[in-house]
Design a protein around this motif. Structure first.
Motif, PDB file in Angstrom:
ATOM      1  N   ASP A   1       0.765  -1.504   0.083  1.00 14.79           N
ATOM      2  CA  ASP A   1      -0.063   0.050  -0.178  1.00 14.79           C
ATOM      3  C   ASP A   1       0.701   1.253   0.053  1.00 14.79           C
ATOM      4  O   ASP A   1       0.269   2.350  -0.227  1.00 14.79           O
ATOM      5  N   VAL A   2       2.118   1.084   0.342  1.00 12.94           N
ATOM      6  CA  VAL A   2       2.934   2.485   0.276  1.00 12.94           C
ATOM      7  C   VAL A   2       3.507   2.392  -0.837  1.00 12.94           C
ATOM      8  O   VAL A   2       4.520   1.691  -1.425  1.00 12.94           O
ATOM      9  N   ALA A   3       3.148   3.528  -1.729  1.00 11.35           N
ATOM     10  CA  ALA A   3       3.876   3.810  -3.004  1.00 11.35           C
ATOM     11  C   ALA A   3       5.238   4.017  -3.045  1.00 11.35           C
ATOM     12  O   ALA A   3       5.877   4.827  -2.220  1.00 11.35           O
ATOM     13  N   ASP A   4       6.173   3.312  -3.904  1.00 14.15           N
ATOM     14  CA  ASP A   4       7.329   3.374  -4.200  1.00 14.15           C
ATOM     15  C   ASP A   4       8.202   3.167  -2.786  1.00 14.15           C
ATOM     16  O   ASP A   4       9.166   3.880  -2.595  1.00 14.15           O
ATOM     17  N   TYR A   5       7.754   2.163  -2.150  1.00 16.70           N
ATOM     18  CA  TYR A   5       8.341   1.888  -0.873  1.00 16.70           C
ATOM     19  C   TYR A   5       9.863   1.730  -0.715  1.00 16.70           C
ATOM     20  O   TYR A   5      10.608   2.197   0.197  1.00 16.70           O
ATOM     21  N   MET A   6      10.116   0.769  -1.827  1.00 12.65           N
ATOM     22  CA  MET A   6      11.624   0.491  -1.868  1.00 12.65           C
ATOM     23  C   MET A   6      12.700   1.819  -1.895  1.00 12.65           C
ATOM     24  O   MET A   6      13.867   1.709  -1.476  1.00 12.65           O
ATOM     25  N   ALA A   7      12.372   2.596  -2.605  1.00 13.63           N
ATOM     26  CA  ALA A   7      12.939   4.128  -2.745  1.00 13.63           C
ATOM     27  C   ALA A   7      12.907   4.802  -1.696  1.00 13.63           C
ATOM     28  O   ALA A   7      13.894   5.694  -1.322  1.00 13.63           O
ATOM     29  N   ARG A   8      11.685   4.698  -1.023  1.00 12.72           N
ATOM     30  CA  ARG A   8      11.449   5.552   0.227  1.00 12.72           C
ATOM     31  C   ARG A   8      11.733   5.045   1.669  1.00 12.72           C
ATOM     32  O   ARG A   8      11.786   5.852   2.598  1.00 12.72           O
ATOM     33  N   ALA A   9      12.052   3.815   1.836  1.00 12.23           N
ATOM     34  CA  ALA A   9      11.850   3.279   2.919  1.00 12.23           C
ATOM     35  C   ALA A   9      12.937   3.843   4.062  1.00 12.23           C
ATOM     36  O   ALA A   9      12.696   3.906   5.253  1.00 12.23           O
ATOM     37  N   HIS A  10      13.946   4.106   3.306  1.00 14.38           N
ATOM     38  CA  HIS A  10      15.177   4.752   4.607  1.00 14.38           C
ATOM     39  C   HIS A  10      14.809   6.162   5.097  1.00 14.38           C
ATOM     40  O   HIS A  10      15.204   6.557   5.903  1.00 14.38           O
ATOM     41  N   GLU A  11      13.732   6.746   4.449  1.00 19.44           N
ATOM     42  CA  GLU A  11      13.277   7.905   5.184  1.00 19.44           C
ATOM     43  C   GLU A  11      12.459   7.885   6.385  1.00 19.44           C
ATOM     44  O   GLU A  11      12.049   8.695   7.050  1.00 19.44           O
ATOM     45  N   GLU A  12      11.963   6.587   6.331  1.00 21.39           N
ATOM     46  CA  GLU A  12      10.907   6.541   7.555  1.00 21.39           C
ATOM     47  C   GLU A  12      11.163   5.266   8.392  1.00 21.39           C
ATOM     48  O   GLU A  12      10.766   4.724   9.200  1.00 21.39           O
ATOM     49  N   LEU A  13      12.618   5.017   8.483  1.00 23.41           N
ATOM     50  CA  LEU A  13      13.196   3.800   9.651  1.00 23.41           C
ATOM     51  C   LEU A  13      13.083   4.459  10.900  1.00 23.41           C
ATOM     52  O   LEU A  13      13.548   5.778  10.954  1.00 23.41           O
ATOM     53  N   CYS A  14      12.804   3.728  12.019  1.00 23.02           N
ATOM     54  CA  CYS A  14      13.188   4.013  13.151  1.00 23.02           C
ATOM     55  C   CYS A  14      13.469   3.029  14.098  1.00 23.02           C
ATOM     56  O   CYS A  14      13.423   1.721  13.712  1.00 23.02           O
TER      57      CYS A  14
END
Length: 146
Positions: free
Chosen positions: A13-26
């Motif tokens: 459900d998260v568009a472009d997850y692989m390209a953006r995952a590093h932005e939302e890691l915690c």
């Protein structure tokens, strides 16, 4: 299965997850023992820790009250963990499948509250599905060797 079809992407459900995952890691650490609660201030103060998640069921067992998450001693430890985490200016989370517990923990300042467990939801869906068919379908013998 593609790399984007994982729990973290909300199963695609998260568009472009692989390209953006590093932005939302915690980094969320879990506290679920007496020793963990006794050290929660130090744990929450660790650089890079973004949140502390309290595990009430395991904590209740560790304190000698297995399954009694509402026991006053368990609640005292939970409240201490929440307060210490918030005092460290970190997010605090907890598991609270009962609505009254979830609301109480929200009032205490928890930022995220797990109100269900995936395995319990999956089990209930399977029970509900089976119940729909049990009333309509005659049982049959399984194939040989099953």
């Amino acid at each position: 299965m593609g790399g984007g079809l994982v729990r973290a992407s909300r199963w695609g459900d998260v568009a472009d997850y692989m390209a953006r995952a590093h932005e939302e890691l915690c980094l969320i650490v879990q506290v679920e023992t007496q020793l963990g609660v006794e050290n929660v201030e130090a744990i929450a103060a660790v650089e890079g820790v973004d949140a502390v998640f309290v595990g009430p069921m395991d904590l209740s067992a560790a304190l000698g009250y297995p399954g009694e998450t509402s026991h006053p001693e368990v609640q005292r430890h939970i409240e201490h963990a929440i307060q210490a985490t918030l005092a460290a200016n970190k997010a605090c989370g907890i598991l609270a499948p009962l609505e009254a517990d979830a609301r109480r923990y929200a009032a205490l300042g928890c930022h995220f509250i797990a109100v269900a467990l995936d395995v319990i939801l999956l089990r209930q869906a399977a029970v509900d599905t089976l119940a729909r068919y049990r009333n309509d379908v005659e049982p049959s013998e399984p194939p040989a060797g099953y």
